[in-house]
Design a protein around this motif. Sequence first.
Motif, short mmCIF file in Angstrom:
data_model
loop_
_atom_site.label_atom_id
_atom_site.label_comp_id
_atom_site.label_asym_id
_atom_site.label_seq_id
_atom_site.Cartn_x
_atom_site.Cartn_y
_atom_site.Cartn_z
N LEU A 147 -50.54 -36.28 -24.15
CA LEU A 147 -51.79 -35.80 -24.73
C LEU A 147 -52.92 -36.77 -24.40
CD1 LEU A 147 -50.52 -34.65 -28.25
CD2 LEU A 147 -50.88 -33.26 -26.19
N LEU A 148 -54.05 -36.23 -23.94
CA LEU A 148 -55.21 -37.04 -23.60
C LEU A 148 -56.29 -36.87 -24.67
CD1 LEU A 148 -55.63 -36.31 -19.78
CD2 LEU A 148 -54.46 -38.25 -20.86
N ALA A 149 -57.09 -37.92 -24.85
CA ALA A 149 -58.26 -37.84 -25.71
C ALA A 149 -59.36 -37.05 -25.00
CB ALA A 149 -58.75 -39.24 -26.04
N PRO A 150 -60.32 -36.51 -25.76
CA PRO A 150 -61.46 -35.87 -25.08
C PRO A 150 -62.23 -36.89 -24.27
CG PRO A 150 -61.93 -36.20 -27.41
CD PRO A 150 -60.47 -36.54 -27.21
N PHE A 151 -62.77 -36.48 -23.15
CA PHE A 151 -63.59 -37.34 -22.29
C PHE A 151 -62.80 -38.48 -21.64
CE2 PHE A 151 -66.41 -35.54 -25.51
CZ PHE A 151 -67.44 -35.02 -24.75
N ASP A 152 -61.48 -38.37 -21.55
CA ASP A 152 -60.72 -39.44 -20.91
C ASP A 152 -61.16 -39.61 -19.46
OD1 ASP A 152 -57.99 -41.12 -21.40
OD2 ASP A 152 -58.15 -40.52 -19.32
N GLU A 153 -61.15 -40.87 -18.98
CA GLU A 153 -61.58 -41.17 -17.62
C GLU A 153 -60.71 -40.49 -16.56
OE1 GLU A 153 -64.06 -43.03 -15.80
OE2 GLU A 153 -65.04 -42.53 -17.68
N LEU A 154 -59.47 -40.15 -16.88
CA LEU A 154 -58.64 -39.45 -15.90
C LEU A 154 -59.26 -38.09 -15.57
CD1 LEU A 154 -55.95 -39.64 -14.29
CD2 LEU A 154 -54.91 -38.30 -16.14
N ALA A 158 -39.68 -24.52 -24.31
CA ALA A 158 -39.14 -25.30 -25.43
C ALA A 158 -39.14 -26.78 -25.09
CB ALA A 158 -37.74 -24.81 -25.78
N ARG A 159 -38.81 -27.10 -23.84
CA ARG A 159 -38.78 -28.50 -23.43
C ARG A 159 -40.17 -29.10 -23.45
NH1 ARG A 159 -36.36 -30.87 -17.66
NH2 ARG A 159 -37.05 -33.04 -17.97
N ALA A 160 -41.16 -28.38 -22.91
CA ALA A 160 -42.53 -28.90 -22.89
C ALA A 160 -43.06 -29.08 -24.30
CB ALA A 160 -43.43 -27.95 -22.10
N GLU A 161 -42.76 -28.14 -25.18
CA GLU A 161 -43.24 -28.27 -26.55
C GLU A 161 -42.65 -29.51 -27.22
OE1 GLU A 161 -44.10 -25.63 -30.53
OE2 GLU A 161 -42.79 -24.81 -28.97
N ARG A 162 -41.39 -29.78 -26.98
CA ARG A 162 -40.77 -30.99 -27.54
C ARG A 162 -41.47 -32.24 -27.01
NH1 ARG A 162 -35.92 -28.10 -26.54
NH2 ARG A 162 -35.54 -29.32 -24.64
N GLU A 163 -41.79 -32.22 -25.71
CA GLU A 163 -42.47 -33.37 -25.12
C GLU A 163 -43.82 -33.61 -25.78
OE1 GLU A 163 -40.53 -32.71 -20.66
OE2 GLU A 163 -42.70 -32.55 -20.97
N PHE A 164 -44.58 -32.52 -25.97
CA PHE A 164 -45.91 -32.69 -26.55
C PHE A 164 -45.85 -33.03 -28.03
CE2 PHE A 164 -47.24 -30.11 -22.77
CZ PHE A 164 -48.08 -31.07 -22.23
N LEU A 165 -44.85 -32.56 -28.74
CA LEU A 165 -44.69 -32.96 -30.14
C LEU A 165 -44.38 -34.45 -30.24
CD1 LEU A 165 -42.69 -29.91 -31.56
CD2 LEU A 165 -45.02 -30.62 -32.20
N ARG A 166 -43.54 -34.96 -29.33
CA ARG A 166 -43.27 -36.40 -29.31
C ARG A 166 -44.55 -37.16 -28.95
NH1 ARG A 166 -38.32 -34.89 -26.79
NH2 ARG A 166 -39.21 -35.34 -24.73
N ALA A 167 -45.31 -36.61 -28.00
CA ALA A 167 -46.57 -37.27 -27.61
C ALA A 167 -47.53 -37.33 -28.79
CB ALA A 167 -47.21 -36.53 -26.43
N HIS A 168 -47.57 -36.27 -29.58
CA HIS A 168 -48.46 -36.27 -30.74
C HIS A 168 -47.99 -37.28 -31.78
CE1 HIS A 168 -49.95 -34.68 -34.69
NE2 HIS A 168 -51.06 -34.87 -34.03
N ALA A 169 -46.68 -37.40 -31.96
CA ALA A 169 -46.17 -38.38 -32.90
C ALA A 169 -46.52 -39.80 -32.50
CB ALA A 169 -44.64 -38.23 -33.02
N ASN A 170 -46.69 -40.04 -31.20
CA ASN A 170 -47.02 -41.36 -30.68
C ASN A 170 -48.50 -41.54 -30.39
OD1 ASN A 170 -44.30 -42.28 -30.71
ND2 ASN A 170 -43.90 -41.18 -28.80
#
Length: 376
Positions: A291-298, A361-373
């Motif tokens: 997950l990226l923040a808004p306006f990230d330099e990437l 299902a796999r991508a959702e798990r990845e993004f849920l972990r990303a949100h937790a971190n």
Amino acid sequence: MSISDRELVELRQIAQGIAGNPFSAPQTAARHLVLSQGQHLNGLIASLAYRTNDATVDGVVDAFNDGMLARGYPMRGTIFGASTDDIGWITDLCGPRQLNSAAKRRAGHGIDEEMLDRALSVAGEEFARQEPHYGVPAASVEDLGAAWEAANIPTGQGRRYHLIFTLMAGGKLVYGPITRSSSGSALVHLIVPRSTWVPNESSLEARFNGDSKAAVTEFLQRYLYGHGPATIRDFAWWTKLPLGVIRTSAGEATAALEDYGVDHDGETLYGRPGLREERSQRASELSTGRLLAPFDELVLGYPNRLRMLTSDQHKQLVPGNNGVFKNGMLRAGRLIGTWRASSGANGNRATFTPFTGELSARAEREFLRAHANYPS
């Protein structure tokens, strides 16, 4: 030799420090990127946090309050965050161009040199009235605006913004320490005199003996090192410095960098050596949702965002093309959707909006972990 969109984005992800969290402190990440988009304060804080080993909001706020970071208008009329070691000389280098470009807008608002001098004087009086923050006089945007109004300096219809922008681009003020609103729910970035927050040795005169060519050479080299693979034209777009001026520094700036082929326009892509080897080592990490923040330099550090999403998807990332970027979902070198966080009785949760279809299902798990971190 051309480079695929996925490879280019993943190499940039490594170069920018998004993959691997290689930086030991937020100010180190900021120096690496040179400048980071700062329109969204919380987004800037998050983007620096997830580039460090200690990915917390408090860690970045502490770096600001320790005098390591600042926010201002160093170039192209846009607000950026930077190390206090860098924001001074870059503002000195690019500020005059910004002020010239905005001259008609200032005139349209009735802002002349006399008004600017009065506004700076009144700001100094307001700083003196406020309680010091982290050892320096500071005031909020609202406090400065009220002080100007009380001194019969009009701030309506966008004048307050133009006064602040002009005084920052002119090297007089910066955003320094961060405090919280009276309710404690929002971060508030306070304005300070530049001379109290930015070291004198970081000015263009002190750092480069006033040599703008030497400054452009370092600026270009560090952009390509921290943002590359990227082109000379990408840097010209990013800074709005004249391409002819930049080209006089290109040979020296790119001498120690690696050639990563050409972009779609046939321009050479330069970056720090070894990115491809790191990409092979981080293949699993790079394919995992983040997950990226808004306006990230990437996303905002290059003129061609269509290397990471389609034109239709870009409209969803920036609805109405109004310059307000939503939070991006990055996976395998593509932006695949947007996300937002919300707080409720059950705590903080994320809502994912993929550009097309549904998340696996796999991508959702990845993004849920990303949100937790995600930095909090």
